[in-house]
Design a protein around this motif. Sequence first.
Motif, short mmCIF file in Angstrom:
data_model
loop_
_atom_site.label_atom_id
_atom_site.label_comp_id
_atom_site.label_asym_id
_atom_site.label_seq_id
_atom_site.Cartn_x
_atom_site.Cartn_y
_atom_site.Cartn_z
N ASP A 2 0.82 -1.20 0.00
CA ASP A 2 0.00 0.00 0.00
C ASP A 2 0.85 1.25 0.00
O ASP A 2 2.05 1.24 0.28
CB ASP A 2 -0.95 0.00 1.21
CG ASP A 2 -0.20 0.06 2.52
OD1 ASP A 2 0.19 1.17 2.91
OD2 ASP A 2 0.00 -1.00 3.14
N LEU A 4 0.92 3.85 1.95
CA LEU A 4 1.46 4.33 3.22
C LEU A 4 2.81 3.72 3.52
O LEU A 4 3.67 4.35 4.11
CB LEU A 4 0.47 4.01 4.35
CG LEU A 4 0.83 4.53 5.74
CD1 LEU A 4 0.84 6.05 5.73
CD2 LEU A 4 -0.15 4.01 6.77
N HIS A 5 3.02 2.47 3.10
CA HIS A 5 4.25 1.78 3.43
C HIS A 5 5.22 1.67 2.26
O HIS A 5 6.31 1.14 2.41
CB HIS A 5 3.94 0.38 3.97
CG HIS A 5 3.27 0.40 5.30
ND1 HIS A 5 1.92 0.55 5.44
CD2 HIS A 5 3.77 0.34 6.56
CE1 HIS A 5 1.60 0.55 6.73
NE2 HIS A 5 2.70 0.43 7.42
N GLN A 7 5.48 4.36 -0.51
CA GLN A 7 5.94 5.62 -1.07
C GLN A 7 7.05 6.19 -0.21
O GLN A 7 6.96 6.25 1.00
CB GLN A 7 4.78 6.62 -1.15
CG GLN A 7 5.20 7.96 -1.75
CD GLN A 7 4.00 8.82 -2.03
OE1 GLN A 7 3.00 8.36 -2.55
NE2 GLN A 7 4.08 10.08 -1.69
N LYS A 17 9.39 7.34 4.92
CA LYS A 17 8.14 6.80 4.42
C LYS A 17 7.09 7.90 4.42
O LYS A 17 7.15 8.84 5.21
CB LYS A 17 7.67 5.63 5.30
CG LYS A 17 8.67 4.49 5.40
CD LYS A 17 8.92 3.82 4.06
CE LYS A 17 9.85 2.63 4.21
NZ LYS A 17 10.16 1.99 2.94
N SER A 18 6.12 7.78 3.53
CA SER A 18 5.07 8.78 3.43
C SER A 18 4.35 8.93 4.76
O SER A 18 3.99 7.95 5.40
CB SER A 18 4.07 8.38 2.36
OG SER A 18 3.00 9.28 2.30
N GLY A 19 4.14 10.18 5.18
CA GLY A 19 3.39 10.46 6.38
C GLY A 19 4.25 10.68 7.61
O GLY A 19 3.78 11.25 8.59
N TYR A 48 -6.23 7.70 -5.64
CA TYR A 48 -5.26 6.75 -5.08
C TYR A 48 -4.15 6.55 -6.08
O TYR A 48 -4.38 6.13 -7.21
CB TYR A 48 -5.94 5.42 -4.76
CG TYR A 48 -4.99 4.33 -4.33
CD1 TYR A 48 -3.96 4.59 -3.43
CD2 TYR A 48 -5.13 3.03 -4.82
CE1 TYR A 48 -3.09 3.59 -3.03
CE2 TYR A 48 -4.26 2.02 -4.42
CZ TYR A 48 -3.25 2.30 -3.53
OH TYR A 48 -2.38 1.31 -3.14
N LYS A 77 -5.32 0.17 5.93
CA LYS A 77 -4.05 0.90 5.85
C LYS A 77 -3.98 1.75 4.59
O LYS A 77 -3.48 2.87 4.60
CB LYS A 77 -2.88 -0.08 5.91
CG LYS A 77 -2.66 -0.69 7.28
CD LYS A 77 -1.43 -1.58 7.29
CE LYS A 77 -1.18 -2.15 8.67
NZ LYS A 77 0.02 -3.03 8.69
N ASP A 80 -6.34 4.71 4.91
CA ASP A 80 -5.81 5.71 5.83
C ASP A 80 -4.87 6.68 5.12
O ASP A 80 -4.69 7.82 5.56
CB ASP A 80 -5.08 5.02 6.98
CG ASP A 80 -4.53 6.00 7.99
OD1 ASP A 80 -5.34 6.74 8.59
OD2 ASP A 80 -3.30 6.06 8.17
N SER A 81 -4.27 6.26 4.01
CA SER A 81 -3.33 7.12 3.28
C SER A 81 -4.03 8.07 2.32
O SER A 81 -3.40 8.99 1.79
CB SER A 81 -2.33 6.26 2.50
OG SER A 81 -2.96 5.63 1.39
N ARG A 99 0.77 13.86 3.18
CA ARG A 99 -0.37 13.93 4.09
C ARG A 99 -1.11 15.25 3.96
O ARG A 99 -0.54 16.28 3.63
CB ARG A 99 0.11 13.76 5.54
CG ARG A 99 0.54 12.34 5.89
CD ARG A 99 -0.63 11.41 5.87
NE ARG A 99 -0.35 10.13 6.49
CZ ARG A 99 -1.25 9.17 6.64
NH1 ARG A 99 -2.48 9.35 6.23
NH2 ARG A 99 -0.93 8.02 7.19
#
Length: 281
Positions: A2, A4-5, A7, A17-19, A48, A77, A80-81, A99
Motif C-alpha cells: 500500500d 502508506l508503506h 511511497q 516513508k510517506s506520512g 489513489y 491501511k 488511511d493514506s 499527508r
Amino acid sequence: MDLLHSQQIHTGSIIFKSGTSCKLNTCRKNDSICECYLTIEYDSSMLYKGLGLPAIFLKPQNGTAVNFNTGEKFNEKIEDSFILTDGFNLQKVISINGRFPGPTITSYENQNMIVHVRNLMHTDSMTIPWHGMHQRSTPEEDGVAFITQYPLLPGQNQTYKFKAFPFGTHFYHAHIGDQRTMGLYGPLIVIPEGFQQVSQPQEGNNVFIAVLQDWNHDDSSKVLYQKLLWGDYDRKTGKAYNVTNDHSGAKYSRFRFHSGLINGRGRYSPSSTENNEAPLY
C-alpha cells in the motif's frame, strides 16, 4: 503493497516513508535535538496513486472510499493514506510528506528544533512560520515571507533552527496566499519539561490531536477574491448568497463554507437532510 508503506520521500541522504516527519532517535524526552523533514508538493483529493498502479479515482460510499469505477473497497491501511477532504470530487490540495493536513511534529520544551523544508510545488513560493514559538534570539527563523525571510522558491530547500518554546499546542503553516487553507499546515506540539504544569502526561497514546478546518470547493484565490468583492450565487437555485460581514459591515471572509474537516476529513452536505457518506476517519 500500500501507499502508506511503499511511497518514499527523499531528502538529501535521508529517506522517509510517506506520512512520517521526524528523524529516528531525535525528539524524545532526553534528546537535545528534534530534527524533522517536510516535503511540500501539490496533490489531489479523491485519488489513489499506489506505486506501480495507474491512478484510481475514488468516491465516498457508506462511510468509506471505494474505487470510482468498480466500487471495490480498500484495506484500512491503504484507505488511511487517502487524501479525501469532504469527498466532493477531485480537488487540488497541498500535501506535506504525502499527508493532508501535514504530519504532527511533537517535541519537548527547550529542545533544539531543526526542520528541513523542501518546496516541490511547481509554481508557488512558500515559507513556514512556527506559530506560537517565541523565537528569542532567532527572529530570522520566524518564517514570515518578506518580513523575516525571502520565500522559498520552487525546488529550493531551507533548514529552520529554533528552540521549542513555549510548551503547548501550536501549529506550523503557510504564510502566502491560500496555501494554508489548501493543506500547508500541521500540528506542532511542545511537551512541557517534567509535566509540572499539566494534569497528565501528554505523550504516547494518551492524547488525540484534532485539527479543525473549514473547507471550500473553490481553490482559486483570484476567483475567491472576486466573490469576496462582488458576491456569489447558488448554481442550483439561481439565488445570490449573502456576503459574510462583521459587525462594522466589512466583508469578513472570501470563503463560502461548504464543509468542516477534522484531521483532513469531513462530509459534504448539499442540504440539511443529506450528506455524501464520506469517511470521517
